[in-house]
Design an enzyme around this catalytic site. Structure first.
Site, mmCIF file in Angstrom:
data_model
loop_
_atom_site.group_PDB
_atom_site.id
_atom_site.type_symbol
_atom_site.label_atom_id
_atom_site.label_comp_id
_atom_site.label_asym_id
_atom_site.label_seq_id
_atom_site.Cartn_x
_atom_site.Cartn_y
_atom_site.Cartn_z
ATOM 1 N N ASP A 133 -57.136 51.021 36.090
ATOM 2 C CA ASP A 133 -56.286 50.039 35.408
ATOM 3 C C ASP A 133 -56.407 50.246 33.904
ATOM 4 O OD1 ASP A 133 -55.995 48.963 37.923
ATOM 5 O OD2 ASP A 133 -56.981 47.060 37.472
ATOM 6 N N ARG A 183 -49.537 55.591 36.371
ATOM 7 C CA ARG A 183 -48.847 54.375 36.821
ATOM 8 C C ARG A 183 -48.367 53.649 35.570
ATOM 9 N NH1 ARG A 183 -52.886 50.761 39.472
ATOM 10 N NH2 ARG A 183 -53.126 49.725 37.478
HETATM 11 C C1 LIG Z 1 -49.097 47.670 40.712
HETATM 12 C C2 LIG Z 1 -49.291 47.029 39.376
HETATM 13 C C3 LIG Z 1 -50.415 47.364 38.626
HETATM 14 C C4 LIG Z 1 -50.607 46.789 37.368
HETATM 15 N N1 LIG Z 1 -51.671 47.188 36.602
HETATM 16 C C5 LIG Z 1 -51.768 46.765 35.326
HETATM 17 C C6 LIG Z 1 -52.769 47.290 34.454
HETATM 18 O O1 LIG Z 1 -53.597 48.112 34.844
HETATM 19 N N2 LIG Z 1 -52.785 46.843 33.158
HETATM 20 C C7 LIG Z 1 -51.868 45.932 32.689
HETATM 21 O O2 LIG Z 1 -51.903 45.614 31.503
HETATM 22 N N3 LIG Z 1 -50.945 45.396 33.516
HETATM 23 C C8 LIG Z 1 -50.858 45.783 34.809
HETATM 24 N N4 LIG Z 1 -49.891 45.263 35.628
HETATM 25 C C9 LIG Z 1 -49.101 44.083 35.182
HETATM 26 C C10 LIG Z 1 -47.895 44.495 34.362
HETATM 27 O O3 LIG Z 1 -48.310 44.955 33.085
HETATM 28 C C11 LIG Z 1 -46.917 43.320 34.159
HETATM 29 O O4 LIG Z 1 -47.566 42.296 33.464
HETATM 30 C C12 LIG Z 1 -46.365 42.740 35.455
HETATM 31 O O5 LIG Z 1 -46.091 43.745 36.387
HETATM 32 C C13 LIG Z 1 -45.057 41.955 35.190
HETATM 33 O O6 LIG Z 1 -44.097 42.803 34.660
HETATM 34 P P1 LIG Z 1 -42.831 43.380 35.480
HETATM 35 O O7 LIG Z 1 -42.788 44.847 35.226
HETATM 36 O O8 LIG Z 1 -42.885 42.987 36.887
HETATM 37 O O9 LIG Z 1 -41.576 42.810 34.695
HETATM 38 P P2 LIG Z 1 -41.168 41.353 34.288
HETATM 39 O O10 LIG Z 1 -39.947 41.513 33.427
HETATM 40 O O11 LIG Z 1 -42.301 40.579 33.766
HETATM 41 O O12 LIG Z 1 -40.729 40.731 35.667
HETATM 42 C C14 LIG Z 1 -39.589 41.166 36.404
HETATM 43 C C15 LIG Z 1 -39.308 40.090 37.431
HETATM 44 O O13 LIG Z 1 -40.364 40.121 38.402
HETATM 45 C C16 LIG Z 1 -40.765 38.817 38.751
HETATM 46 N N5 LIG Z 1 -42.195 38.636 38.360
HETATM 47 C C17 LIG Z 1 -42.922 39.411 37.523
HETATM 48 N N6 LIG Z 1 -44.191 38.952 37.426
HETATM 49 C C18 LIG Z 1 -44.240 37.858 38.205
HETATM 50 C C19 LIG Z 1 -45.258 36.946 38.523
HETATM 51 N N7 LIG Z 1 -46.496 37.044 38.026
HETATM 52 N N8 LIG Z 1 -44.948 35.918 39.364
HETATM 53 C C20 LIG Z 1 -43.718 35.787 39.908
HETATM 54 N N9 LIG Z 1 -42.706 36.644 39.642
HETATM 55 C C21 LIG Z 1 -42.962 37.652 38.810
HETATM 56 C C22 LIG Z 1 -39.890 37.861 38.004
HETATM 57 O O14 LIG Z 1 -38.819 37.493 38.846
HETATM 58 C C23 LIG Z 1 -39.338 38.648 36.860
HETATM 59 O O15 LIG Z 1 -38.100 38.223 36.473
HETATM 60 C C24 LIG Z 1 -49.672 45.820 36.887
HETATM 61 C C25 LIG Z 1 -48.550 45.506 37.639
HETATM 62 C C26 LIG Z 1 -48.346 46.093 38.857
HETATM 63 C C27 LIG Z 1 -47.107 45.746 39.631
#
Ligand SMILES: Cc1cc2nc3c(=O)[nH]c(=O)nc-3n(C[C@H](O)[C@H](O)[C@H](O)COP(=O)(O)OP(=O)(O)OC[C@H]3O[C@@H](n4cnc5c(N)ncnc54)[C@H](O)[C@@H]3O)c2cc1C
Length: 310
Positions: A133, A183
């Site tokens: 991560d 990733r």
């Molecule tokens: C597999 C995976 C690994 C990750 N690893 C890391 C890491 O190592 N370091 C790091 O900084 N971040 C990590 N993240 C978190 C990432 O940085 C984002 O904060 C998170 O994925 C939300 O962003 P999004 O790309 O889904 O887009 P967004 O624009 O935030 O969301 C897109 C849509 O998805 C839905 N959504 C998103 N998040 C949520 C939620 N929490 N609850 C409900 N609905 C939601 C909503 O409908 C939103 O409109 C990871 C995420 C994933 C999926």
């Protein structure tokens, strides 16, 4: 980005709240939406259910910033045992972990030894990738340097990069030289203006630029790409760009979090996409959970509704 997001990210690091909030029953109830339980067995059960829908998983045991190196040894043994359990159950599950869980704040050498054991066992039994991560920006350079070193010794290791950081294009250019597994995520921490994009539109735009660069390198056989996002506009754009450059959809993966956009996860799997679901478990869920709430402040309403449920 929003004031609520900032408050929630501040709360994720506040020591008093970190002690008090996890004891609140309504918070524990709301948590179930994102986490099947606190034990590895809960995660294994959730992974078996996902496998029924042909969706493989990634496991992460929650916990970060350990203060004692013996805790890092315990976490390492936990992951080694977990690999045995995944193997025994014939599940398709990768592992994702934070370096600070393996002692990164205390000893880089110990962290290296710990991760190496996990990588070797995952290679031997599961034949799959272990993901690192990406944590807050204080760790970015250290984590990338660490990745480069361990990648030169063990092949089956991947790294998360965050699209909200200005530096990520440059980091990606450098990492491409070592044939990495990346990733790409948007980024979940509260970073200052001078190092990170704050406007959601600009973060999304940067994510798309980076994803295109990654897909082009996948086509050249120089990178393994995973896109960790629930953003359907971005997922579609990635698919369209891949078609444009003649890259088949089984050449890259989408990863999403357990409990978020579950119907989309099923749809993508049914359409023949490679998708994995990241299942988190463990008792140290507070900072992680606050970051999940910060990603979608509407989730706070969901938590509050649980005050009145049994
Ligand atoms: C597999 C995976 C690994 C990750 N690893 C890391 C890491 O190592 N370091 C790091 O900084 N971040 C990590 N993240 C978190 C990432 O940085 C984002 O904060 C998170 O994925 C939300 O962003 P999004 O790309 O889904 O887009 P967004 O624009 O935030 O969301 C897109 C849509 O998805 C839905 N959504 C998103 N998040 C949520 C939620 N929490 N609850 C409900 N609905 C939601 C909503 O409908 C939103 O409109 C990871 C995420 C994933 C999926």
């Amino acid at each position: 980005m929003g004031a609520m997001r900032n408050v929630l990210l501040w709360a994720s690091e506040n020591p008093t709240l970190k002690k008090k909030v996890p004891q609140m029953k309504f918070v524990q109830r709301a948590l179930k939406r994102f986490m099947p339980g606190e034990n590895a067995e809960d995660a294994l059960l959730a992974a078996r259910l996902l496998m029924n829908n042909n969706i493989p998983a990634v496991f992460t045991r929650l916990g970060e910033n350990l203060v004692n190196i013996s805790e890092a040894t315990e976490v390492t043994h936990h992951y080694l045992d977990l690999i045995d359990k995944i193997f025994a159950e014939k599940l398709d599950v990768e592992i994702s972990l934070k370096l600070t869980q393996l002692g990164f704040d205390l000893s880089v050498d110990e962290t290296h030894n710990n991760l190496k054991k996990i990588l070797q066992k995952a290679k031997e039994l599961l034949h799959n990738t272990v993901w690192i991560d990406m944590e807050g920006s204080a760790y970015t350079t250290k984590t990338i340097d660490f990745y480069k070193k361990i990648k030169s010794e063990e092949e089956n290791v991947g790294l998360c990069l965050q699209a909200y950081l200005f530096r990520t294009h440059e980091d990606l250019n450098e990492l491409i030289k070592i044939n990495p597994s990346i990733r790409l995520v948007k980024g979940a921490y509260n970073e200052p203006h001078d190092i990170a994009l704050k406007d959601k539109f600009r973060v999304d735009e940067n994510y798309l630029d980076l994803s295109q660069k990654m897909l082009a390198k996948v086509k050249e056989g120089k990178l393994k790409a995973v896109f960790g996002t629930h953003d359907l506009k971005i997922l579609n754009a990635i698919d369209n760009y891949s078609s444009t450059i003649g890259l088949e959809k089984n050449k890259y993966e989408f990863h999403m979090l357990y409990g978020i956009k579950t119907n989309e996860q099923l749809r993508l799997a049914n359409e023949g996409h490679k998708i994995r679901v990241l299942i988190s478990y463990g008792s140290a869920w507070y900072p992680w959970y606050m970051r999940r709430l910060a990603e979608r402040p509407a989730n706070v309403n969901f938590v509050l509704k649980n005050i009145f449920s049994n």
